[in-house]
Enzyme design. Structure first.
Site, mmCIF file in Angstrom:
data_model
loop_
_atom_site.group_PDB
_atom_site.id
_atom_site.type_symbol
_atom_site.label_atom_id
_atom_site.label_comp_id
_atom_site.label_asym_id
_atom_site.label_seq_id
_atom_site.Cartn_x
_atom_site.Cartn_y
_atom_site.Cartn_z
ATOM 1 N N ASN A 1 0.831 -1.211 0.000
ATOM 2 C CA ASN A 1 0.000 0.000 0.000
ATOM 3 C C ASN A 1 0.861 1.253 0.000
ATOM 4 O O ASN A 1 0.605 2.205 -0.747
ATOM 5 C CB ASN A 1 -0.890 0.021 1.250
ATOM 6 C CG ASN A 1 -2.062 -0.940 1.170
ATOM 7 O OD1 ASN A 1 -2.352 -1.497 0.121
ATOM 8 N ND2 ASN A 1 -2.723 -1.144 2.291
ATOM 9 N N ARG B 1 -10.820 -4.293 -14.196
ATOM 10 C CA ARG B 1 -9.675 -5.139 -13.835
ATOM 11 C C ARG B 1 -10.145 -6.582 -13.897
ATOM 12 O O ARG B 1 -11.222 -6.919 -13.419
ATOM 13 C CB ARG B 1 -9.173 -4.860 -12.410
ATOM 14 C CG ARG B 1 -8.699 -3.438 -12.160
ATOM 15 C CD ARG B 1 -8.090 -3.327 -10.766
ATOM 16 N NE ARG B 1 -7.970 -1.942 -10.332
ATOM 17 C CZ ARG B 1 -6.953 -1.146 -10.636
ATOM 18 N NH1 ARG B 1 -5.970 -1.615 -11.382
ATOM 19 N NH2 ARG B 1 -6.921 0.096 -10.192
ATOM 20 N N HIS C 1 -15.418 3.061 -14.893
ATOM 21 C CA HIS C 1 -15.180 2.316 -13.658
ATOM 22 C C HIS C 1 -16.394 1.491 -13.241
ATOM 23 O O HIS C 1 -16.301 0.652 -12.352
ATOM 24 C CB HIS C 1 -14.806 3.310 -12.540
ATOM 25 C CG HIS C 1 -14.342 2.678 -11.274
ATOM 26 N ND1 HIS C 1 -15.087 2.686 -10.114
ATOM 27 C CD2 HIS C 1 -13.195 2.026 -10.979
ATOM 28 C CE1 HIS C 1 -14.423 2.068 -9.156
ATOM 29 N NE2 HIS C 1 -13.280 1.658 -9.648
ATOM 30 N N TYR D 1 -12.176 -9.767 -1.834
ATOM 31 C CA TYR D 1 -12.839 -8.464 -1.795
ATOM 32 C C TYR D 1 -14.300 -8.665 -1.436
ATOM 33 O O TYR D 1 -14.982 -9.501 -2.039
ATOM 34 C CB TYR D 1 -12.778 -7.767 -3.162
ATOM 35 C CG TYR D 1 -11.461 -7.121 -3.513
ATOM 36 C CD1 TYR D 1 -10.255 -7.579 -2.988
ATOM 37 C CD2 TYR D 1 -11.417 -6.045 -4.387
ATOM 38 C CE1 TYR D 1 -9.052 -6.994 -3.330
ATOM 39 C CE2 TYR D 1 -10.214 -5.441 -4.743
ATOM 40 C CZ TYR D 1 -9.039 -5.922 -4.210
ATOM 41 O OH TYR D 1 -7.856 -5.327 -4.552
ATOM 42 N N HIS E 1 -15.128 -3.574 0.213
ATOM 43 C CA HIS E 1 -15.042 -2.907 -1.083
ATOM 44 C C HIS E 1 -16.391 -2.441 -1.616
ATOM 45 O O HIS E 1 -16.446 -1.644 -2.547
ATOM 46 C CB HIS E 1 -14.391 -3.880 -2.083
ATOM 47 C CG HIS E 1 -13.974 -3.266 -3.375
ATOM 48 N ND1 HIS E 1 -14.621 -3.515 -4.570
ATOM 49 C CD2 HIS E 1 -12.967 -2.410 -3.674
ATOM 50 C CE1 HIS E 1 -14.020 -2.849 -5.542
ATOM 51 N NE2 HIS E 1 -13.021 -2.160 -5.036
#
Length: 721
Positions: free
Chosen positions: A72, A403, A463, A496, A620
């Site tokens: 991170n 992704r 997105h 996630y 998430h």
């Protein structure tokens, strides 16, 4: 009916004229009403570090959190710090969201990041490494090995390591070598035995080799030595005839953010590929060195790398604790979280054990809400697209890909569908940060298979997480839609936490059809029936919902706002929440990462509560829930409350209409905000405090464990019936 409800809720044309008033700065609000976003991000990574420091967690999980912290922080420097420095150097730096000069914020980042990296190193050296040793996994030093162990490792070095090493001398005939970003290196000082002249050499630790080399032996205790430690004790083999005087590890971080100037006439793929090459040569922004590095070596690095003292991080070794991800290969389930096995969502479970699940039939009966990773991605999202690919009644598939994994069954399903003669549209976002190269590969593979590949709109990242299947049923076209909060990535879906909504609602189908047409054609201008879409309408819609709660509170009607996001930064949204709080609305914010919202403003934030939950899964999902005078309005989707999401991305939220799904989401939120649930509480001055024990020292409930148990019980009830 729904269209009328949207207008009543302030999302239709009836209230367009009052948006400017909602978005305008409020003179009643104090000037210093935001937390600095960069320092808030560092506070988030501190929460990750606190998990590594927790002695009640399994040892290998603690090591994994140390690796996550390191990864991170690398990205933070490569993107956020690099961006600040770039703006300062170009003279384009503007005051931050708290009105401070970028140079002052950079100094604060340096101070806090230095302290965090020292704490990170101490957590490994003083806590996690000893705990692993107590559990039978030792990370040892060369000096602690027996002669037999050294001999075996020397043989390994000669056969597996030595051939791939590339020592690079620095002298008048050899200029200082290029140091790649995030590489681990040894700075070596040597003396020529004939001339007595001291020289410098750089040796890159090969990233393709295991960072931790197992020490051969018969002991039940697993012992490992760091690769750089092994190399350092064989430097004489690399410099025969030379005297090795000293060696020190160092690591450089470079600016690796990608800046693409898009033009409608340019080839975006070619421009991006060129920029990815330039990324490798970005300017240095951080130099990590071991605490024992001598001044001569450091001065050479500072000079050759053109880096300042503020950018030097002198740390107790070892450097680059991302290498702790390598420990995941150790087969010690007793040192990990107990396994959680995702279940198939009840709606997608076959009625008979010999029956093949029919995803379309299930969605056709009623909307289906799935919760990953508690409910399986493979038997829901993946199955949805795979069934669509082979179903002869399916005419078209349209999907966004932000992704995805390298061996993605999602991509394969789209390829299979195109090869079967179906119309397939894939909107591939090739500008997804750090996944650009991977997405370019998949975009080209899809194109070769006959998929219509588009790259979205100029100047905007796409997105949103959307999939649409058009199916012919009895001569009528029916829309089957999926709107998610997370990526179409089978690998990350296991770690996630995300929601996804499947629906055959024709309103959603028409919304997605229109949105896909606009994404593959021209700019988004239209409004939608059950979606809120950025960049034009999402912020407006949320502001109107927030303001509606404010008005309800002022009128004495039930009012409440609950928002779950990864980041809460957007000033207009925050100011609207402050105004709602001042009117008496109970505002609850559940945020994983950055939070610029303050809770310590008397008379302004009195009704605002902010919590954060971190654990085995990465929280998430995004949820937006409004009391709406007793008839809750709830959305899920892809958008965080950040400028980039609301202004520079195509994002989508979908309204959840099934009362059972609404209640499930609200109950999930209730449990997260419960004082009996382990979480971090935001307090005065932006300080986050972890609450993990009750007043008697007993551990509080873990939300993720409790959610998994609830999903398992739901499955068992279905099985019993």
């Amino acid at each position: 009916m729904i269209e009328r409800e949207l207008v009543d809720a302030g999302l239709g044309d009836a209230e367009d004229d009052d948006f400017d008033a909602l978005a305008a700065p409020d003179a009643m609000l104090p000037d210093h009403r935001y937390h600095d976003r960069e320092l808030s991000w560092l506070a988030f990574n501190k929460r990750v570090l606190e998990l590594a420091e927790d002695p009640t967690l399994p040892e290998l999980e603690r090591a994994n959190f140390l690796a996550i912290f390191a990864s991170n922080l690398d990205e933070f420097f490569m993107v956020r710090v690099a961006g600040l420095k770039r703006r300062i150097l170009t003279g384009l730096a503007v005051p931050t969201n708290v009105g401070r000069a970028a140079t002052d914020v950079l100094a604060d980042i340096s101070r806090d990041a230095h302290a965090l990296q020292m704490r990170h190193a101490a957590a490994w050296n003083d806590q996690v490494r000893p705990a692993l040793a107590d559990a039978g996994i030792e990370i040892t030093e060369w000096s602690d090995l027996t002669d037999a162990e050294r001999g075996a490792l020397t043989e390994y070095f000669g056969t597996q390591v030595f051939p791939v090493l590339m020592p690079l001398a620095v002298d008048p005939a050899h200029p200082f070598p290029y140091i790649s970003g995030l590489s681990l290196n040894l700075a070596i000082r040597i003396r020529n035995a004939r001339t007595g002249r001291q020289e410098f050499a750089r040796l890159k630790v090969p990233p393709m080799l295991p960072r931790f080399v197992q020490v051969p032996g018969e002991s039940e205790i697993l012992r490992f030595i760091r690769l750089e430690e092994l190399i350092a004790n064989h430097l004489e083999d690399l410099f025969p005839g030379m005297e090795v005087l000293d060696h020190h590890a160092f690591r450089l971080t470079r600016n690796e953010d990608v800046e693409i100037e898009e033009d409608e006439s340019e080839n975006l793929i070619q421009a991006l590929e060129a920029e990815l090459l330039r990324r490798r040569f970005g300017p240095p922004i951080r130099l990590e060195i071991t605490e024992d590095m001598d001044d001569v070596t450091l001065e050479l690095l500072l000079k050759e790398l053109d880096i300042t003292d503020q950018e030097v991080y002198r740390l107790p070794g070892p450097l680059d604790l991302r290498g702790l991800f390598d420990l995941s290969r150790i087969d010690r389930p007793d040192l990990r979280y107990p396994p959680h096995l995702p279940t198939t969502a009840v709606a997608f479970q076959p009625g008979d054990s010999n029956e093949r699940p029919d995803v379309f039939k299930a969605i056709g009966k009623a909307d289906v809400l799935v919760h990953h990773p508690y409910e399986s991605f493979a038997t829901s999202v993946q199955a949805f697209l795979e069934q669509a690919a082979r179903d002869p009644h399916v005419l078209a598939i349209k999907q966004t890909l932000y992704r995805t994994s390298g061996d993605s069954p999602i991509v394969q399903a789209l390829i299979d569908a195109a090869e079967a003669g179906k119309q397939v549209l894939a909107l591939v976002e090739v500008k997804a940060r750090f996944d650009e190269a991977n997405n370019i590969v998949w975009a080209r593979k899809l194109e070769k298979a006959g998929v219509h590949v588009v790259y979205g709109l100029v100047g905007l990242k796409t997105h949103c997480k959307l999939a649409l299947v058009i199916r012919e049923e009895d001569g009528v076209l029916r829309h089957y839609s999926h709107v998610g909060t997370g990526n179409y990535n089978p690998k990350t879906s296991r770690i996630y936490e995300d929601f996804g909504l499947f629906t055959a609602d024709p309103l959603v189908g028409r919304d997605l059809t229109r949105l896909f047409n606009e994404l593959s054609g021209y700019a988004i201008e239209k409004k939608f029936k059950r979606l809120l879409v950025a960049p034009l309408h999402l912020r407006k819609g949320l502001l109107r919902h927030i303001d509606r709660e404010r008005k309800n509170a002022e009128a004495g009607r039930p009012a409440r706002i609950r928002i779950k996001v990864n980041s809460m930064v957007d000033e207009q949204i925050i100011d609207a929440l402050y105004r709602a709080s001042m009117a008496g609305v109970k505002v609850e914010v559940w945020v994983r990462g950055i939070c610029s919202l303050r809770v310590d403003l008397p008379g302004v934030s009195d009704n605002i509560t902010v919590r954060s939950i971190l654990g085995r899964y990465l929280e998430h999902s995004r949820i937006f829930a409004f009391e709406a005078d007793g008839d809750p309005v709830v959305y899920i989707g892809s958008a965080d409350m950040m400028h980039r999401n609301l202004d520079r991305r195509v994002e989508a939220l979908v309204r959840v209409s099934d009362p059972n799904h609404v209640q499930e989401l609200l109950s999930f939120f209730d449990e997260a905000m419960d004082d009996r649930t382990t979480s971090w509480h935001l307090g005065d001055e932006g300080v986050w405090t972890r609450h993990s024990e009750d007043e008697n020292g007993e551990p509080l409930s873990d939300l993720q464990d409790r959610t998994m148990s609830a999903v398992q019980r739901r499955r068992r009830k279905r099985t019993v019936r």
